[in-house]
Structure formats: structure tokens, C-alpha cells
Design a protein around this motif. Structure first.
Motif, short mmCIF file in Angstrom:
data_model
loop_
_atom_site.label_atom_id
_atom_site.label_comp_id
_atom_site.label_asym_id
_atom_site.label_seq_id
_atom_site.Cartn_x
_atom_site.Cartn_y
_atom_site.Cartn_z
N TYR A 155 36.57 42.64 25.05
CA TYR A 155 37.67 41.78 25.48
C TYR A 155 37.89 41.89 26.98
O TYR A 155 38.01 40.87 27.68
CB TYR A 155 38.95 42.15 24.73
CG TYR A 155 40.09 41.20 25.02
CD1 TYR A 155 40.18 39.99 24.35
CD2 TYR A 155 41.06 41.51 25.98
CE1 TYR A 155 41.21 39.09 24.62
CE2 TYR A 155 42.08 40.62 26.26
CZ TYR A 155 42.15 39.42 25.57
OH TYR A 155 43.16 38.53 25.86
N VAL A 156 37.95 43.11 27.49
CA VAL A 156 38.14 43.30 28.93
C VAL A 156 36.98 42.69 29.71
O VAL A 156 37.17 41.98 30.70
CB VAL A 156 38.28 44.80 29.27
CG1 VAL A 156 38.37 45.01 30.77
CG2 VAL A 156 39.51 45.39 28.58
N GLU A 157 35.76 42.96 29.26
CA GLU A 157 34.59 42.54 30.01
C GLU A 157 34.41 41.03 30.02
O GLU A 157 33.86 40.47 30.97
CB GLU A 157 33.34 43.23 29.46
CG GLU A 157 33.38 44.74 29.65
CD GLU A 157 32.07 45.45 29.38
OE1 GLU A 157 31.95 46.63 29.73
OE2 GLU A 157 31.15 44.81 28.82
N GLN A 158 34.88 40.38 28.98
CA GLN A 158 34.78 38.92 28.93
C GLN A 158 35.96 38.23 29.58
O GLN A 158 35.82 37.16 30.17
CB GLN A 158 34.64 38.46 27.47
CG GLN A 158 33.33 38.89 26.83
CD GLN A 158 33.32 38.69 25.32
OE1 GLN A 158 34.29 38.24 24.73
NE2 GLN A 158 32.21 39.04 24.69
N THR A 159 37.15 38.84 29.50
CA THR A 159 38.38 38.17 29.93
C THR A 159 38.62 38.29 31.43
O THR A 159 38.96 37.31 32.10
CB THR A 159 39.58 38.74 29.16
OG1 THR A 159 39.36 38.57 27.76
CG2 THR A 159 40.87 38.02 29.55
N VAL A 160 38.47 39.49 31.98
CA VAL A 160 38.87 39.71 33.38
C VAL A 160 38.05 38.86 34.35
O VAL A 160 38.62 38.18 35.21
CB VAL A 160 38.81 41.21 33.73
CG1 VAL A 160 39.00 41.43 35.23
CG2 VAL A 160 39.89 41.96 32.94
N PRO A 161 36.71 38.85 34.27
CA PRO A 161 35.97 38.02 35.24
C PRO A 161 36.26 36.53 35.09
O PRO A 161 36.08 35.77 36.06
CB PRO A 161 34.50 38.33 34.91
CG PRO A 161 34.53 39.68 34.27
CD PRO A 161 35.80 39.67 33.46
N GLU A 166 38.57 36.75 41.44
CA GLU A 166 37.77 37.92 41.80
C GLU A 166 37.97 39.02 40.76
O GLU A 166 38.51 40.09 41.04
CB GLU A 166 38.16 38.41 43.20
CG GLU A 166 37.95 37.37 44.29
CD GLU A 166 38.47 37.81 45.65
OE1 GLU A 166 38.67 39.03 45.86
OE2 GLU A 166 38.68 36.93 46.51
N GLY A 167 37.53 38.73 39.55
CA GLY A 167 37.66 39.68 38.45
C GLY A 167 36.45 40.57 38.34
O GLY A 167 35.32 40.10 38.17
N ILE A 168 36.67 41.87 38.44
CA ILE A 168 35.59 42.86 38.38
C ILE A 168 35.89 43.86 37.27
O ILE A 168 37.02 44.30 37.10
CB ILE A 168 35.45 43.61 39.72
CG1 ILE A 168 34.86 42.65 40.79
CG2 ILE A 168 34.58 44.85 39.59
CD1 ILE A 168 34.73 43.27 42.16
#
Length: 306
Positions: A155-161, A166-168
């Protein structure tokens, strides 16, 4: 740069806040504990006592700070003592990685913050193929005891970017260092951590101050996306576990077959011991201009134990 750091008194945050301040950034630092706020202020940060699951409070705190970057380091792992049922041990952290992430992204949108740096971990993601995975490698299916934990990481890896310009996401290897993996060191010294099934599982480690320096680099530069953050030396359990026992002054770990390991520790631990894969840090080195102070756990373990 104004930086809003959540989880500022955790194992990584304790290194991250001083490094950010030393680099000249203005830091607003959150903690769930009122007792820890004074320490953050004494270090030079502006403390905020905050529950990451309280959406209104998170939005209000971020808007008040007007940060150029938000760092999501919220976890609830201070009392972690077992990996037998990962989903049970990580239940609160998984909520922070889902609801807590949503709250921070809503706050970023309201405050107009373009850069968000969030953390995940690689331990549940890979158990087949190359020994050092890159960021574009697809996840493997998790064992049942880690399914919810892997879903929260996904969820974090797909949502933040996707949610901010500038989602890392920093995908950390296994932390070690004072306050980070003390339960692991205690288990080794107590002879409670055997090598299971030959110890062919590959682990990637990262010392906590090195993880913090990678986080500083990601705050200051780097394109949106996922970055693996581990040392240069992914290693099989059969190498690193006896070495840790040696430097800790403990007896060599016992050797047990998979059947005994499953009975003692469960499927997740057996997978970690026998088929888990590590990560490559090449992208972080190249694109963030970062390199670990401890290139290998061999040197880092000695410093940790000392």
C-alpha cells in the motif's frame, strides 16, 4: 528546508533528527509520548505530540509547520520480541502504514507539500530468484503469517509515489544498532536463534545511522519512486548468524532441520532462514548519491555489539 518528521523518537528517528539539524534543516518532530517532547526540543527540533491515526490532528500539525518535505517513519515496534506471527506483531505498524499514510498524504495535499518520503521494509517481499533484488522485481507471494504485513507495505509503495509530485519510498533492509534489533542480539546470546535448514536465506542489513543518512539524501534529492536501502553485502543466514554470535561472545547457534524450525518458530521464520532474498542498493547509491558508512554487516555488527 522545513522538514516534518513523524516517528522522530524511534530507532531511526533518533539518528535522523540530529542529521537533519546538522545539515541545516528546520525540523518539526513528532512523538506519541509527551515525555519525549522535551528531548526533541533540547536537540533543536520543534516537538509535536501526535497520534498518527488522528487525521484531523495530523492535518493541523502539518499545516502549522508548513513543511517542504514530510518524512513518514511511524511504526509501533518498540516491544517487538517475536517474528513467529508477523501480522500479529506488526498489527499496529500495519495500521500506521495504511491509515497513517493516508492521513499524512491528506495533510501534504492540504499544506501544499510536494515531497513525502515514506519507509517500508523488504523482509516479507522476496523468497525466490536472484539473491539481491532490485526495485522493479515483482513481489513474491507472502506466507500466511505475513500476508497483512506485505499488503501494508504494498500500500505504501504504490500509494505514496502516485499521490504527491515527489513521493519517495525507502525500502529498508533489516535494521541493527542500539535500540533497533536488541531482541535479535538477546536471542543469539540466549541460544534461542538456531540456523534452520542450512541457513540459505539471504538477508540485507542496514545500520540505523546509515538508514538515517539515506533518508536525509532522499529528502534533499532524488526522483520519485522506490529505493532499496541496504548495505553492500547481502548474506546468507549461515554466514551472518554465527558471526553475530561470535562478536557477541555467545556460543555458536544450533543447527536444526526445517521440520523442527517450523515447530519452534513457524513458517515465516523458516522462510527467512532458508529462501528469503536480499536487496541491491545500486539505485540509491547512484541516484541519491548515498553510501553506507558500514558497507558490510561484518564491521557494523562489531560496532553495534561494542
Amino acid at each position: 528546508m522545513r522538514v516534518f518528521v513523524t516517528g522522530a523518537t524511534g530507532a531511526l528517528g533518533q539518528h535522523l533528527v540530529p542529521q537533519l539539524l546538522a545539515a541545516g534543516h528546520d525540523v518539526t518532530a513528532t512523538t506519541r509520548s509527551p515525555d519525549k517532547a522535551a528531548g526533541l526540543r533540547a536537540a533543536g527540533a520543534e516537538p509535536v505530540v501526535l497520534d498518527g491515526l488522528d487525521r484531523d490532528a495530523v492535518v493541523a500539525a502539518v499545516v502549522a509547520a508548513r513543511p517542504d518535505a514530510i518524512v513518514h517513519q511511524m511504526t509501533a515496534l518498540a516491544d517487538l520480541h517475536s517474528l513467529t506471527n508477523l501480522d500479529e506483531s506488526f498489527a499496529a505498524t500495519n495500521e500506521l502504514r495504511t491509515r497513517g499514510t493516508d492521513n499524512l498524504l491528506a495533510a501534504a495535499e492540504t499544506a501544499g507539500t510536494r515531497r513525502v518520503v515514506a519507509q517500508t521494509a523488504e523482509r516479507t517481499l522476496y523468497r525466490s530468484g536472484a539473491s539481491a533484488k532490485v526495485e522493479t522485481d515483482p513481489y513474491d507471494e507472502p506466507v500466511s503469517a505475513a500476508a497483512r504485513t506485505q499488503a501494508a507495505i504494498r500500500y505504501v509503495e504504490q500509494t505514496v509515489p502516485a499521490a504527491v509530485p515527489e513521493g519517495i519510498v525507502l525500502r529498508y533492509g533489516t535494521f541493527y544498532g542500539p535500540g533497533a534489533s536488541d531482541f535479535l542480539l538477546e536471542a543469539v546470546r540466549a541460544q534461542h536463534l538456531p540456523v534452520i535448514g542450512g541457513g540459505t536465506g539471504i538477508w540485507s542489513f542496514i545500520e540505523t545511522s546509515d538508514a538515517a543518512s539515506a533518508t536525509v539524501a532522499a529528502i534533499e534529492r532524488g526522483e520519485p519512486g522506490i529505493y532499496n536501502v541496504g548495505d553492500d553485502d547481502p548474506a546468507p543466514v549461515a554466514d551472518w548468524l554465527p558471526y553475530l554470535a561470535e562478536v557477541a561472545g555467545a556460543q555458536p547457534p544450533a543447527q536444526v532441520p526445517v521440520s523442527v524450525g517450523e515447530e519452534l518458530a513457524g513458517e515465516f521464520v523458516v522462510v527467512q532462514m532458508t529462501t528469503a532474498r536480499g536487496i541491491s542498493n545500486e539505485k540509491a547509491r547512484k541516484e541519491l548519491g548515498w553510501e553506507p558508512r558500514f558497507a558490510s554487516w561484518r564491521d557494523g555488527f562489531r560496532a553495534w555489539v561494542a
